[in-house]
Design a protein around this motif. Structure first.
Motif, mmCIF file in Angstrom:
data_model
loop_
_atom_site.group_PDB
_atom_site.id
_atom_site.type_symbol
_atom_site.label_atom_id
_atom_site.label_comp_id
_atom_site.label_asym_id
_atom_site.label_seq_id
_atom_site.Cartn_x
_atom_site.Cartn_y
_atom_site.Cartn_z
ATOM 1 N N GLY A 244 0.869 -1.208 -0.125
ATOM 2 C CA GLY A 244 -0.074 -0.005 -0.070
ATOM 3 C C GLY A 244 0.723 1.180 0.005
ATOM 4 N N LEU A 245 1.844 1.205 0.586
ATOM 5 C CA LEU A 245 2.717 2.579 0.806
ATOM 6 C C LEU A 245 3.780 2.628 -0.568
ATOM 7 N N TYR A 246 3.628 1.514 -1.213
ATOM 8 C CA TYR A 246 4.456 1.654 -2.666
ATOM 9 C C TYR A 246 3.577 2.643 -3.490
ATOM 10 N N TYR A 247 2.179 2.592 -3.461
ATOM 11 C CA TYR A 247 1.210 3.068 -4.348
ATOM 12 C C TYR A 247 0.968 4.555 -3.700
ATOM 13 N N SER A 248 0.737 4.412 -2.383
ATOM 14 C CA SER A 248 0.197 5.884 -1.798
ATOM 15 C C SER A 248 1.387 6.747 -1.240
ATOM 16 N N GLY A 249 2.659 6.082 -1.026
ATOM 17 C CA GLY A 249 3.755 6.986 -0.678
ATOM 18 C C GLY A 249 4.214 7.871 -1.642
ATOM 19 N N PHE A 250 5.364 8.682 -1.282
ATOM 20 C CA PHE A 250 5.705 9.300 -2.320
ATOM 21 C C PHE A 250 7.012 8.937 -2.390
ATOM 22 N N THR A 251 7.560 8.955 -3.641
ATOM 23 C CA THR A 251 8.865 8.587 -4.037
ATOM 24 C C THR A 251 9.592 9.721 -4.484
ATOM 25 N N VAL A 252 10.670 9.715 -4.006
ATOM 26 C CA VAL A 252 11.761 11.045 -4.469
ATOM 27 C C VAL A 252 12.454 10.654 -5.901
ATOM 28 N N SER A 253 11.936 11.587 -6.739
ATOM 29 C CA SER A 253 12.276 11.607 -8.140
ATOM 30 C C SER A 253 13.844 11.829 -8.395
ATOM 31 N N HIS B 134 15.046 14.189 -9.661
ATOM 32 C CA HIS B 134 15.104 15.548 -9.624
ATOM 33 C C HIS B 134 15.263 16.028 -8.027
ATOM 34 N N GLY B 135 14.851 15.014 -7.284
ATOM 35 C CA GLY B 135 14.767 15.332 -5.713
ATOM 36 C C GLY B 135 13.483 15.831 -5.415
ATOM 37 N N ASN B 136 12.624 15.487 -6.207
ATOM 38 C CA ASN B 136 11.024 16.251 -5.614
ATOM 39 C C ASN B 136 10.370 15.008 -5.507
ATOM 40 N N ILE B 137 9.162 15.471 -4.783
ATOM 41 C CA ILE B 137 7.981 14.561 -4.598
ATOM 42 C C ILE B 137 6.773 15.320 -5.206
ATOM 43 N N GLU B 138 5.780 14.826 -5.469
ATOM 44 C CA GLU B 138 4.435 15.557 -5.941
ATOM 45 C C GLU B 138 3.236 15.228 -5.019
ATOM 46 N N ILE B 139 2.902 16.221 -4.206
ATOM 47 C CA ILE B 139 1.525 15.993 -3.326
ATOM 48 C C ILE B 139 0.679 16.451 -4.124
ATOM 49 N N ILE C 198 -2.495 18.591 -5.404
ATOM 50 C CA ILE C 198 -2.934 19.852 -5.244
ATOM 51 C C ILE C 198 -1.750 20.757 -4.994
ATOM 52 N N LEU C 199 -0.954 20.201 -4.044
ATOM 53 C CA LEU C 199 0.161 21.274 -3.749
ATOM 54 C C LEU C 199 1.487 21.260 -4.939
ATOM 55 N N GLY C 200 1.376 20.063 -5.386
ATOM 56 C CA GLY C 200 2.223 20.134 -6.537
ATOM 57 C C GLY C 200 3.868 19.505 -6.173
ATOM 58 N N GLU C 201 4.901 19.783 -6.968
ATOM 59 C CA GLU C 201 6.280 19.372 -6.427
ATOM 60 C C GLU C 201 6.760 20.084 -5.244
ATOM 61 N N VAL C 202 7.360 19.098 -4.519
ATOM 62 C CA VAL C 202 8.080 20.018 -3.343
ATOM 63 C C VAL C 202 9.569 19.192 -3.272
ATOM 64 N N ASN C 203 10.689 20.040 -3.295
ATOM 65 C CA ASN C 203 11.934 19.425 -3.210
ATOM 66 C C ASN C 203 12.153 19.063 -1.787
ATOM 67 N N VAL C 204 12.872 17.633 -1.803
ATOM 68 C CA VAL C 204 13.108 17.250 -0.572
ATOM 69 C C VAL C 204 14.514 16.722 -0.512
ATOM 70 N N LEU C 205 15.221 16.499 -1.369
ATOM 71 C CA LEU C 205 16.585 16.038 -1.732
ATOM 72 C C LEU C 205 17.541 16.676 -0.762
ATOM 73 N N GLY C 206 18.093 15.782 0.111
ATOM 74 C CA GLY C 206 19.048 16.612 1.123
ATOM 75 C C GLY C 206 18.476 17.188 2.510
ATOM 76 N N LYS D 63 4.161 25.878 3.141
ATOM 77 C CA LYS D 63 3.328 26.040 1.832
ATOM 78 C C LYS D 63 1.958 25.869 1.866
ATOM 79 N N LEU D 64 1.331 25.068 2.801
ATOM 80 C CA LEU D 64 0.018 24.905 3.019
ATOM 81 C C LEU D 64 -0.413 26.214 3.533
ATOM 82 N N LEU D 65 0.076 26.854 4.622
ATOM 83 C CA LEU D 65 -0.489 27.954 5.379
ATOM 84 C C LEU D 65 -0.315 29.321 4.459
ATOM 85 N N GLY D 66 0.818 29.051 3.432
ATOM 86 C CA GLY D 66 1.065 30.295 2.869
ATOM 87 C C GLY D 66 0.349 30.353 1.621
#
Length: 242
Positions: free
Chosen positions: A64-73, A75-80, A82-90, A103-106
């Motif tokens: 389930g986590l493989y399909y519902s989780g967020f894999t780092v691309s 380019h170092g991003n995940i895609e949430i 509505i929110l879109g791409e978020v860089n998480v590398l490092g 990002k959500l609050l802003g």
């Protein structure tokens, strides 16, 4: 088989000042993240969540986590959603939590909203091969895993495994690097490789006596040597009598 100090191991463990490596893990390409966004009014954040099952829950099994989780691309991003791409590398998971909340609050909640975000690695995946009881790919669902726990998952090092020079093959943005750790030395606690990281490969080399076929214990080795000497002596005696 002795770990962490073959000579006076008890005294070494008592007297040695052990400072465990507490540096946070930095997310890398290919890591799988589990992200949960919660609020007192769950309808406000529902659109940012992974697709849920019919009963409204998100499957937390490995598959389930493989399909519902967020894999780092790559380019170092995940895609949430509505929110879109978020860089998480490092970044450490705590830093990713802060970034997503900001990002959500802003961008979506103009006023301060009561939201709570949890980011975790979706299990720590590693490979153990070489002289262990059961080689394979393992995943432990805990934040930190040390090399002893990883080897225990594989049934521990066999009698002919080299505990003095265990290899940890680690992934870096520049590629793979091979590191060495001596598990018979108490200084292994202070090694930066004592705690493993996602996608580490642990390789246990065989002892020289295995390749020589001299046995795994002193008695077996002595027996093997005596057998060889007896054979050589018999050949010499027979050759003289011919």
């Amino acid at each position: 088989m002795t770990y962490f100090g073959e000579k006076g191991s008890e005294e070494a463990l008592i007297d040695q000042s052990i400072k465990l490596n507490n540096k946070p893990y930095r997310v890398q390409i290919g890591d799988l993240l589990s992200i949960s966004i919660k609020s007192t009014d769950q309808k406000l954040v529902a659109m940012f969540q992974p697709v849920a099952s019919e009963d409204g829950t998100v499957t937390q099994s490995e598959q389930g986590l493989y399909y519902s989780g967020f894999t780092v691309s790559k380019h170092g991003n995940i895609e949430i959603p509505i929110l879109g791409e978020v860089n998480v590398l490092g970044y450490a998971v705590e830093e990713i939590q802060d970034t997503i909340k900001e990002k959500l609050l802003g961008e979506y909640f103009k006023t301060a909203a009561d939201i709570f975000i949890v980011v975790k690695l979706a299990g720590l995946r590693f490979t153990v091969t070489g002289e262990v009881s059961s080689t394979g790919i393992y995943r432990l669902y805990q934040e930190r895993v040390n090399i002893i726990e990883a080897l225990a998952s594989a049934g521990d090092i066999s009698d002919v495994g080299n505990r003095r020079d265990v290899l940890v093959i680690r992934q870096y943005p520049q590629g793979q690097k091979i590191h060495h750790i001596d598990l018979t030395n108490v200084d292994a606690f202070n090694s930066p490789y004592y705690y493993i990281q996602p996608n580490d490969m642990i390789y246990v080399k065989p002892l020289k006596q295995k390749s020589l076929g001299t046995g795994t214990t002193l008695i077996q080795s002595v027996t093997a040597v005596v057998t060889v000497l007896s054979l050589v002596t018999s050949v010499i005696v027979l050759s003289r009598n011919l």
